[in-house]
Motif scaffolding. Structure first.
Motif, PDB file in Angstrom:
ATOM      1  N   ILE A  55       0.818  -1.209   0.000  1.00 20.93           N
ATOM      2  CA  ILE A  55       0.000   0.000   0.000  1.00 20.93           C
ATOM      3  C   ILE A  55       0.853   1.260   0.000  1.00 20.93           C
ATOM      4  O   ILE A  55       0.493   2.270  -0.598  1.00 20.93           O
ATOM      5  CB  ILE A  55      -0.952   0.002   1.224  1.00 20.93           C
ATOM      6  N   ASN A  56       2.000   1.216   0.660  1.00 20.30           N
ATOM      7  CA  ASN A  56       2.843   2.411   0.726  1.00 20.30           C
ATOM      8  C   ASN A  56       3.422   2.730  -0.642  1.00 20.30           C
ATOM      9  O   ASN A  56       3.613   1.850  -1.479  1.00 20.30           O
ATOM     10  CB  ASN A  56       3.974   2.225   1.749  1.00 20.30           C
ATOM     11  N   ASP A  57       3.706   3.992  -0.848  1.00 24.45           N
ATOM     12  CA  ASP A  57       4.285   4.468  -2.096  1.00 24.45           C
ATOM     13  C   ASP A  57       5.792   4.253  -2.039  1.00 24.45           C
ATOM     14  O   ASP A  57       6.451   4.632  -1.072  1.00 24.45           O
ATOM     15  CB  ASP A  57       3.963   5.964  -2.249  1.00 24.45           C
ATOM     16  N   LYS A  86      -1.610   4.681  -3.500  1.00 26.92           N
ATOM     17  CA  LYS A  86      -2.354   3.422  -3.631  1.00 26.92           C
ATOM     18  C   LYS A  86      -3.467   3.292  -2.592  1.00 26.92           C
ATOM     19  O   LYS A  86      -4.526   2.711  -2.874  1.00 26.92           O
ATOM     20  CB  LYS A  86      -1.371   2.245  -3.555  1.00 26.92           C
ATOM     21  N   TRP A  87      -3.263   3.841  -1.422  1.00 26.34           N
ATOM     22  CA  TRP A  87      -4.314   3.816  -0.400  1.00 26.34           C
ATOM     23  C   TRP A  87      -5.584   4.493  -0.894  1.00 26.34           C
ATOM     24  O   TRP A  87      -6.693   4.015  -0.646  1.00 26.34           O
ATOM     25  CB  TRP A  87      -3.807   4.505   0.877  1.00 26.34           C
ATOM     26  N   ASP A 228       3.669   1.004  -9.917  1.00 21.45           N
ATOM     27  CA  ASP A 228       2.346   0.458  -9.617  1.00 21.45           C
ATOM     28  C   ASP A 228       1.261   1.484  -9.335  1.00 21.45           C
ATOM     29  O   ASP A 228       0.226   1.137  -8.771  1.00 21.45           O
ATOM     30  CB  ASP A 228       2.423  -0.559  -8.468  1.00 21.45           C
ATOM     31  N   TYR A 229       1.474   2.754  -9.703  1.00 21.16           N
ATOM     32  CA  TYR A 229       0.321   3.663  -9.641  1.00 21.16           C
ATOM     33  C   TYR A 229       0.190   4.469 -10.920  1.00 21.16           C
ATOM     34  O   TYR A 229      -0.753   4.288 -11.659  1.00 21.16           O
ATOM     35  CB  TYR A 229       0.317   4.542  -8.382  1.00 21.16           C
ATOM     36  N   ASP A 230       1.097   5.367 -11.287  1.00 14.94           N
ATOM     37  CA  ASP A 230       0.962   6.120 -12.533  1.00 14.94           C
ATOM     38  C   ASP A 230       1.215   5.245 -13.761  1.00 14.94           C
ATOM     39  O   ASP A 230       2.081   4.367 -13.755  1.00 14.94           O
ATOM     40  CB  ASP A 230       1.959   7.284 -12.573  1.00 14.94           C
ATOM     41  N   ASP A 231       0.477   5.537 -14.831  1.00 19.27           N
ATOM     42  CA  ASP A 231       0.678   4.861 -16.116  1.00 19.27           C
ATOM     43  C   ASP A 231       1.709   5.640 -16.931  1.00 19.27           C
ATOM     44  O   ASP A 231       1.418   6.697 -17.467  1.00 19.27           O
ATOM     45  CB  ASP A 231      -0.660   4.793 -16.871  1.00 19.27           C
ATOM     46  N   TRP A 232       2.940   5.121 -16.991  1.00 20.26           N
ATOM     47  CA  TRP A 232       3.961   5.765 -17.816  1.00 20.26           C
ATOM     48  C   TRP A 232       4.346   4.906 -19.017  1.00 20.26           C
ATOM     49  O   TRP A 232       5.377   5.115 -19.652  1.00 20.26           O
ATOM     50  CB  TRP A 232       5.205   6.132 -17.006  1.00 20.26           C
ATOM     51  N   THR A 233       3.447   3.970 -19.369  1.00 18.76           N
ATOM     52  CA  THR A 233       3.712   3.036 -20.468  1.00 18.76           C
ATOM     53  C   THR A 233       2.808   3.256 -21.676  1.00 18.76           C
ATOM     54  O   THR A 233       3.257   3.183 -22.824  1.00 18.76           O
ATOM     55  CB  THR A 233       3.544   1.588 -19.970  1.00 18.76           C
ATOM     56  N   THR A 234       1.527   3.527 -21.433  1.00 19.09           N
ATOM     57  CA  THR A 234       0.563   3.650 -22.526  1.00 19.09           C
ATOM     58  C   THR A 234       0.928   4.795 -23.462  1.00 19.09           C
ATOM     59  O   THR A 234       1.248   5.904 -23.027  1.00 19.09           O
ATOM     60  CB  THR A 234      -0.859   3.882 -21.972  1.00 19.09           C
ATOM     61  N   ARG A 235       0.862   4.532 -24.764  1.00 19.56           N
ATOM     62  CA  ARG A 235       1.142   5.572 -25.765  1.00 19.56           C
ATOM     63  C   ARG A 235      -0.109   6.416 -25.995  1.00 19.56           C
ATOM     64  O   ARG A 235      -1.207   5.896 -26.122  1.00 19.56           O
ATOM     65  CB  ARG A 235       1.588   4.955 -27.095  1.00 19.56           C
ATOM     66  N   SER A 236       0.075   7.716 -26.047  1.00 21.86           N
ATOM     67  CA  SER A 236      -1.035   8.624 -26.323  1.00 21.86           C
ATOM     68  C   SER A 236      -1.092   8.903 -27.816  1.00 21.86           C
ATOM     69  O   SER A 236      -0.267   8.411 -28.595  1.00 21.86           O
ATOM     70  CB  SER A 236      -0.867   9.923 -25.534  1.00 21.86           C
ATOM     71  N   GLU A 237      -2.057   9.728 -28.208  1.00 19.88           N
ATOM     72  CA  GLU A 237      -2.270   9.973 -29.629  1.00 19.88           C
ATOM     73  C   GLU A 237      -1.105  10.682 -30.309  1.00 19.88           C
ATOM     74  O   GLU A 237      -0.995  10.653 -31.541  1.00 19.88           O
ATOM     75  CB  GLU A 237      -3.562  10.785 -29.830  1.00 19.88           C
ATOM     76  N   ASN A 238      -0.229  11.326 -29.534  1.00 24.16           N
ATOM     77  CA  ASN A 238       0.935  11.974 -30.151  1.00 24.16           C
ATOM     78  C   ASN A 238       2.099  11.003 -30.343  1.00 24.16           C
ATOM     79  O   ASN A 238       3.172  11.396 -30.823  1.00 24.16           O
ATOM     80  CB  ASN A 238       1.387  13.179 -29.322  1.00 24.16           C
ATOM     81  N   GLY A 239       1.891   9.747 -29.957  1.00 26.88           N
ATOM     82  CA  GLY A 239       2.922   8.733 -30.161  1.00 26.88           C
ATOM     83  C   GLY A 239       3.879   8.571 -29.007  1.00 26.88           C
ATOM     84  O   GLY A 239       4.676   7.623 -28.979  1.00 26.88           O
ATOM     85  N   SER A 261       3.002  19.826  -8.125  1.00 27.26           N
ATOM     86  CA  SER A 261       2.110  18.679  -8.148  1.00 27.26           C
ATOM     87  C   SER A 261       2.641  17.584  -9.056  1.00 27.26           C
ATOM     88  O   SER A 261       3.269  17.859 -10.077  1.00 27.26           O
ATOM     89  CB  SER A 261       0.716  19.101  -8.629  1.00 27.26           C
ATOM     90  N   SER A 262       2.381  16.348  -8.659  1.00 29.69           N
ATOM     91  CA  SER A 262       2.641  15.173  -9.485  1.00 29.69           C
ATOM     92  C   SER A 262       1.328  14.414  -9.577  1.00 29.69           C
ATOM     93  O   SER A 262       0.649  14.222  -8.570  1.00 29.69           O
ATOM     94  CB  SER A 262       3.723  14.305  -8.851  1.00 29.69           C
ATOM     95  N   MET A 263       0.959  13.985 -10.780  1.00 26.37           N
ATOM     96  CA  MET A 263      -0.339  13.332 -10.942  1.00 26.37           C
ATOM     97  C   MET A 263      -0.363  12.485 -12.206  1.00 26.37           C
ATOM     98  O   MET A 263       0.557  12.552 -13.031  1.00 26.37           O
ATOM     99  CB  MET A 263      -1.445  14.379 -11.024  1.00 26.37           C
ATOM    100  N   GLY A 264      -1.427  11.697 -12.350  1.00 26.63           N
ATOM    101  CA  GLY A 264      -1.535  10.914 -13.562  1.00 26.63           C
ATOM    102  C   GLY A 264      -2.708   9.964 -13.560  1.00 26.63           C
ATOM    103  O   GLY A 264      -3.341   9.710 -12.525  1.00 26.63           O
ATOM    104  N   ILE A 265      -3.010   9.452 -14.743  1.00 33.29           N
ATOM    105  CA  ILE A 265      -3.979   8.366 -14.893  1.00 33.29           C
ATOM    106  C   ILE A 265      -3.308   7.107 -14.354  1.00 33.29           C
ATOM    107  O   ILE A 265      -2.145   6.829 -14.658  1.00 33.29           O
ATOM    108  CB  ILE A 265      -4.388   8.208 -16.371  1.00 33.29           C
ATOM    109  N   ARG A 266      -4.027   6.353 -13.547  1.00 31.10           N
ATOM    110  CA  ARG A 266      -3.430   5.205 -12.868  1.00 31.10           C
ATOM    111  C   ARG A 266      -3.400   3.957 -13.756  1.00 31.10           C
ATOM    112  O   ARG A 266      -4.133   3.849 -14.744  1.00 31.10           O
ATOM    113  CB  ARG A 266      -4.205   4.902 -11.584  1.00 31.10           C
ATOM    114  N   VAL A 267      -2.563   3.028 -13.369  1.00 25.67           N
ATOM    115  CA  VAL A 267      -2.414   1.787 -14.131  1.00 25.67           C
ATOM    116  C   VAL A 267      -3.688   0.952 -14.067  1.00 25.67           C
ATOM    117  O   VAL A 267      -4.380   0.928 -13.047  1.00 25.67           O
ATOM    118  CB  VAL A 267      -1.234   0.945 -13.597  1.00 25.67           C
ATOM    119  N   ASN A 268      -4.015   0.295 -15.169  1.00 26.53           N
ATOM    120  CA  ASN A 268      -5.009  -0.773 -15.123  1.00 26.53           C
ATOM    121  C   ASN A 268      -4.241  -2.078 -14.943  1.00 26.53           C
ATOM    122  O   ASN A 268      -3.008  -2.074 -14.806  1.00 26.53           O
ATOM    123  CB  ASN A 268      -5.881  -0.781 -16.384  1.00 26.53           C
TER     124      ASN A 268
END
Length: 345
Positions: A55-57, A86-87, A228-239, A261-268
């Motif tokens: 649970i911890n970051d 993650k909490w 295990d929290y931010d999605d830094w793998t998925t490619r966006s429309e700009n490639g 601030s640090s933020m993002g769409i989370r991993v599926n």
């Protein structure tokens, strides 16, 4: 090793009592605006979690959490949180919060391995927030929309400060600039990541750097991220890869970029497995948090953290975060900061 920046001809614009008043007004006003912008409810958060649950970051994966044994639980180990990335997602699922709504909380942490300086303290305080999102919104457009809404709250708060203290005029641009970390690398190929941040923040005043954690064309990430929290793998429309990022502003007192601030769409589930494999941490998939995510028990979400003391430091034009919050500092730093006009609380 600690490092102190001594701003040229620095003079605090507010005395201690004005500063304390400003801190309260900023925190009250901003969190109300953040809650309204993103439809977030306030929840109570833990200071510590059980060790070994995932649970911890893990931040960059090298920082050690402050821990202690719990006498009344047979000596089980607890850890002071690094953040609540993650909490919060677990809580979204447990509370059954609907799509388009979320939560925020006051997060207090201790980061014993932090390199102390004008912007870094052992004590971390931030608004941690998380919002349930739809699968169709896992894209760069949605990420930018959320960033713009948060930035709008920041701009409004800066004007509140100006109304309270006319000696502190607003400096934030009306709109934030977006740039991918790969584009930033191509623009300044001979500079370090922090030097690139300084250049782009100075040019635009406020910038959101997209894509933090994944390797760039030079083989290195712009900055580290836990897998295990931010999605830094998925490619966006700009490639380019990455559906996360950092929000930075130009700090005119320190004359450098300042991350707020640090933020993002989370991993599926799919991205989690890929990022665990990429980072060599596949064994983590058996931990409590990861199992709940892989079993489909947690909602898709977007979230992040916004530094409370840093935000106040920026708005009130302070030269050191120790002028905003009470913490522990090397005596030499305290002495030099005092001489530079920055008495630390």
């Amino acid at each position: 090793m600690s490092y102190l920046i001594k701003p040229k001809e620095y003079r605090a614009l507010l005395d201690l009592q004005q500063t304390e008043l400003g801190i309260k007004q900023i925190k009250d006003f901003f969190q109300q605006n953040l809650s309204s912008e993103l439809r977030l409810r306030r929840v109570t958060a833990p200071l510590f979690v059980l060790k070994g649950t995932g649970i911890n970051d893990d931040l960059n994966g090298i920082e050690k959490a402050v821990n202690f044994s719990i006498t009344d639980m047979g000596g089980e180990q607890a850890e002071i949180v690094h953040s609540l990335a993650k909490w919060k997602r677990l809580t979204l699922g447990d509370y059954g919060i609907c799509e388009g709504f979320g939560l925020y909380t006051d997060m207090n942490a201790i980061r014993a391995d932090e390199e102390l300086g004008n912007l870094h303290s052992l004590y971390v305080d931030q608004w941690d927030w998380e919002m349930v999102m739809a699968d169709k919104d896992r894209n760069l457009k949605f990420l930018k929309e959320i960033v713009n809404r948060i930035y709008a709250a920041m701009v409004r708060t800066e004007y509140l400060v100006y109304e309270m203290f006319p000696a502190i005029p607003p400096i934030l641009p009306s709109e934030i600039t977006f740039i991918h970390s790969e584009e930033l690398l191509q623009r300044y190929p001979n500079l370090s990541d922090k030097e690139r941040e300084n250049e782009i923040a100075k040019e635009y005043g406020a910038v959101f750097i997209i894509g933090i954690g994944g390797a760039l064309s030079n083989g290195k990430p712009h900055d580290g991220r836990s897998p295990d929290y931010d999605d830094w793998t998925t490619r966006s429309e700009n490639g380019y890869k990455g559906l996360n990022g950092d929000l930075l502003v130009w700090n005119p007192v320190l004359e450098k970029a300042m991350e707020l601030s640090s933020m993002g769409i989370r991993v599926n589930a799919e991205v989690l497995l890929e990022q665990l494999k990429t980072s060599g941490q596949e064994s983590r998939k058996n931990l409590y948090f990861h199992q709940r995510l892989l079993n489909g028990e947690l909602p898709l979400s977007i979230g992040g953290g916004i530094g409370q003391s840093r935000l106040c430091m920026f708005y009130l034009r302070k030269g050191h975060i120790g002028e905003i919050q009470a913490s522990i500092w090397p005596q030499q730093m305290r002495d030099e900061a005092e001489k530079a006009g920055m008495p630390l609380i």
